[in-house]
Design a protein around this motif. Structure first.
Motif, short mmCIF file in Angstrom:
data_model
loop_
_atom_site.label_atom_id
_atom_site.label_comp_id
_atom_site.label_asym_id
_atom_site.label_seq_id
_atom_site.Cartn_x
_atom_site.Cartn_y
_atom_site.Cartn_z
N VAL A 117 38.76 29.30 26.99
CA VAL A 117 38.80 28.62 28.29
C VAL A 117 38.05 29.43 29.34
N LEU A 118 38.20 30.74 29.32
CA LEU A 118 37.50 31.58 30.29
C LEU A 118 35.98 31.49 30.11
N HIS A 119 35.53 31.41 28.88
CA HIS A 119 34.09 31.23 28.64
C HIS A 119 33.63 29.85 29.12
N GLU A 120 34.46 28.85 28.92
CA GLU A 120 34.12 27.50 29.39
C GLU A 120 34.05 27.45 30.91
N ILE A 121 34.91 28.21 31.59
CA ILE A 121 34.83 28.29 33.05
C ILE A 121 33.47 28.83 33.46
N GLU A 122 33.02 29.89 32.80
CA GLU A 122 31.69 30.45 33.12
C GLU A 122 30.60 29.40 32.96
N SER A 123 30.63 28.69 31.85
CA SER A 123 29.61 27.66 31.59
C SER A 123 29.69 26.53 32.60
N ASN A 124 30.91 26.10 32.91
CA ASN A 124 31.06 24.99 33.85
C ASN A 124 30.65 25.39 35.26
N VAL A 125 30.97 26.61 35.65
CA VAL A 125 30.53 27.10 36.96
C VAL A 125 29.00 27.17 37.00
N ASP A 126 28.38 27.67 35.93
CA ASP A 126 26.91 27.71 35.89
C ASP A 126 26.31 26.31 36.04
N GLY A 127 26.88 25.34 35.34
CA GLY A 127 26.39 23.97 35.45
C GLY A 127 26.58 23.41 36.85
N PHE A 128 27.70 23.72 37.47
CA PHE A 128 27.96 23.27 38.83
C PHE A 128 26.94 23.88 39.80
N VAL A 129 26.72 25.18 39.68
CA VAL A 129 25.75 25.86 40.55
C VAL A 129 24.36 25.25 40.37
N ASP A 130 23.99 24.96 39.13
CA ASP A 130 22.69 24.32 38.87
C ASP A 130 22.61 22.96 39.55
N GLU A 131 23.68 22.18 39.46
CA GLU A 131 23.68 20.84 40.08
C GLU A 131 23.62 20.95 41.60
N VAL A 132 24.34 21.89 42.18
CA VAL A 132 24.25 22.09 43.63
C VAL A 132 22.81 22.39 44.03
N GLY A 133 22.11 23.15 43.20
CA GLY A 133 20.71 23.47 43.47
C GLY A 133 19.78 22.27 43.47
N GLN A 134 20.20 21.19 42.85
CA GLN A 134 19.40 19.96 42.82
C GLN A 134 19.63 19.07 44.04
N ALA A 135 20.73 19.27 44.73
CA ALA A 135 21.09 18.41 45.86
C ALA A 135 20.29 18.78 47.10
N THR A 136 19.94 17.76 47.86
CA THR A 136 19.21 17.98 49.11
C THR A 136 19.82 17.21 50.28
N ASP A 137 20.46 16.08 50.01
CA ASP A 137 21.04 15.25 51.06
C ASP A 137 22.56 15.41 51.01
N TRP A 138 23.07 16.28 51.86
CA TRP A 138 24.48 16.61 51.84
C TRP A 138 25.36 15.55 52.48
N ASP A 139 24.74 14.54 53.08
CA ASP A 139 25.50 13.47 53.70
C ASP A 139 25.67 12.25 52.80
N ARG A 140 25.13 12.30 51.58
CA ARG A 140 25.38 11.20 50.63
C ARG A 140 26.87 11.17 50.33
N VAL A 141 27.40 10.00 50.00
CA VAL A 141 28.85 9.88 49.84
C VAL A 141 29.25 9.30 48.49
N ALA A 142 30.50 9.63 48.14
CA ALA A 142 31.17 9.07 46.98
C ALA A 142 32.57 8.66 47.45
N THR A 143 33.22 7.86 46.64
CA THR A 143 34.60 7.48 46.92
C THR A 143 35.44 7.73 45.68
N ARG A 144 36.72 7.90 45.89
CA ARG A 144 37.67 7.92 44.77
C ARG A 144 38.50 6.65 44.88
#
Length: 181
Positions: A117-144
């Motif tokens: 699980v700790l290794h998966e956290i590392e991988s998931n955090v890396d993927g999240f950081v990569d995705e944040v790097g792709q974002a440019t419009d911080w005002d786009r929205v989602a809903t739950r």
């Protein structure tokens, strides 16, 4: 539309956590990324600081164990990576709720190997950081839910808060289960 009984409301865009003092409005994307990059090490230290035989013990029935909290952190970064991607690439996507208490039971978190699980956290955090790097419009929205509209910026801040807050939870649970032995 009503709220399912186990679906707590989302934090607001300007949320300030009374427990860990994180202020969404004051947290920049760069600061969030810095904090997120450090999370795997903080989770490792907090979780591995608890004796192995106590890592699956809950201090009380409604409080998760160390392993359950680690699994939740792993899931947060997987889910928020997908949520941010969808927010970045779709018009106003409706994202799925995490349903963390159900996941703990459905997926038998306490039977999982903490090291994996700790290794998966590392991988998931890396993927999240990569995705944040792709974002440019911080005002786009989602809903739950239809009335819960949140920005891409909020998604990053919320994911950051989840990680930081739950490292504190792991530390508190570790102390509690060690105190009762």
């Amino acid at each position: 539309m009503g709220r399912p009984a186990d679906l707590p409301p989302l934090a607001e865009e300007d949320h300030v956590c009374a427990e860990c003092d994180l202020s969404y409005a004051e947290l920049t994307i760069d600061e969030a990324l810095d904090k997120v990059r450090r999370l795997p090490g903080a989770v490792h230290a907090a979780a591995l600081g608890v004796p192995p035989e106590l890592r699956v013990r809950r201090p009380e029935p409604r409080t998760w164990s160390v392993v359950e909290y680690a699994c939740h952190i792993r899931d947060v970064y997987a889910a928020y990576t997908v949520r941010l991607y969808r927010t970045r690439t779709e018009e106003r996507p409706a994202v799925e709720p995490l349903l963390p208490d159900r996941r703990v039971e459905w997926f038998r978190y306490n039977s999982l190997d903490l090291t994996a699980v700790l290794h998966e956290i590392e991988s998931n955090v890396d993927g999240f950081v990569d995705e944040v790097g792709q974002a440019t419009d911080w005002d786009r929205v989602a809903t739950r839910l239809p009335h819960e509209v949140r920005t891409a910026r909020w998604l990053v801040r919320q994911a950051t808060h989840e990680g930081i807050h739950h490292v504190h939870d792991i530390t508190a649970v570790g102390r509690a289960v060690q105190a009762t032995g």
